[in-house]
Write a protein that holds these residues in place. Sequence first.
Motif, PDB file in Angstrom:
ATOM      1  N   TYR A   1      -4.959   1.767  -0.344  1.00 50.02           N
ATOM      2  CA  TYR A   1      -5.319  -0.279   0.385  1.00 50.02           C
ATOM      3  C   TYR A   1      -5.803  -0.682  -0.689  1.00 50.02           C
ATOM      4  N   THR A   2      -5.667  -1.869  -1.133  1.00 50.10           N
ATOM      5  CA  THR A   2      -4.760  -2.262  -2.246  1.00 50.10           C
ATOM      6  C   THR A   2      -5.982  -3.936  -1.714  1.00 50.10           C
ATOM      7  N   ARG A   3      -6.220  -4.279  -0.695  1.00 51.97           N
ATOM      8  CA  ARG A   3      -7.111  -5.449  -0.518  1.00 51.97           C
ATOM      9  C   ARG A   3      -8.137  -6.076  -1.580  1.00 51.97           C
TER      10      ARG A   3
ATOM     11  N   ASP B   1      -5.106  -4.382 -10.895  1.00 49.42           N
ATOM     12  CA  ASP B   1      -4.494  -3.305 -10.726  1.00 49.42           C
ATOM     13  C   ASP B   1      -3.114  -3.379 -11.399  1.00 49.42           C
TER      14      ASP B   1
ATOM     15  N   HIS C   1       0.608  -1.624   0.135  1.00 49.07           N
ATOM     16  CA  HIS C   1       0.224  -0.320  -0.432  1.00 49.07           C
ATOM     17  C   HIS C   1       0.680   1.428   0.465  1.00 49.07           C
TER      18      HIS C   1
ATOM     19  N   GLN D   1      -1.378   3.385  -4.638  1.00 47.87           N
ATOM     20  CA  GLN D   1      -2.679   2.978  -3.720  1.00 47.87           C
ATOM     21  C   GLN D   1      -3.245   3.009  -2.227  1.00 47.87           C
TER      22      GLN D   1
ATOM     23  N   VAL E   1       0.206  -2.206  -8.706  1.00 47.66           N
ATOM     24  CA  VAL E   1      -0.042  -3.770  -7.721  1.00 47.66           C
ATOM     25  C   VAL E   1       1.301  -4.420  -7.956  1.00 47.66           C
TER      26      VAL E   1
ATOM     27  N   THR F   1      -4.444  -9.918  -9.418  1.00 46.84           N
ATOM     28  CA  THR F   1      -4.842  -8.113  -9.492  1.00 46.84           C
ATOM     29  C   THR F   1      -5.148  -7.475 -11.265  1.00 46.84           C
TER      30      THR F   1
ATOM     31  N   VAL G   1       3.005   0.980  -3.278  1.00 48.04           N
ATOM     32  CA  VAL G   1       2.283   1.166  -4.585  1.00 48.04           C
ATOM     33  C   VAL G   1       2.005   2.960  -4.186  1.00 48.04           C
TER      34      VAL G   1
ATOM     35  N   SER H   1      -8.687  -4.567  -4.386  1.00 48.10           N
ATOM     36  CA  SER H   1      -8.047  -4.434  -5.959  1.00 48.10           C
ATOM     37  C   SER H   1      -7.171  -6.493  -5.709  1.00 48.10           C
ATOM     38  N   CYS H   2      -6.823  -6.879  -4.558  1.00 52.41           N
ATOM     39  CA  CYS H   2      -6.240  -8.206  -4.901  1.00 52.41           C
ATOM     40  C   CYS H   2      -6.793  -9.187  -3.902  1.00 52.41           C
TER      41      CYS H   2
END
Length: 134
Positions: A29-31, A46, A2, A27, A49, A44, A25, A33-34
């Motif tokens: 908060y990446t949870r 993204d 993140h 973004q 990411v 992902t 990265v 998109s993963c």
Amino acid sequence: IHRLDITSPKILKYAQNAGLELINVRQGYTRCSCVVVDDSALITSDSGVAAALSGRRDLEVLKIREGFVALDGFEYGFLGGASGRIGRDVIFNGDLSDHPDGEIIRDFIESRGLAVRTFPWRLRDIGSIIYEDA
């Protein structure tokens, strides 16, 4: 994975003390998109990411097309927000056949000895489902 410059210093310190690797990265908060498949595999849509994780020997990343997941009030949602893992099952809130990369996603998950569970409705981002590695 993140945006580290906006992360609470307490969380950063905790993560570092726990021996976690911090990956920056754009973004925050990446949870969502993963799809966390297991400790060495992630899916992902993204690009940022995927780029940040490319070339790693300890992690296989499947980059998929964005979209094809409903999210009320937005053009589209994210597969990570429509999925989760409980034990040996990766669960999707909807039907993977709605996604043009659905078969590739299914094969990627099943190649790790995990089962794919879906529901008979359109894929919908609900903010993610529990992750429990039982």
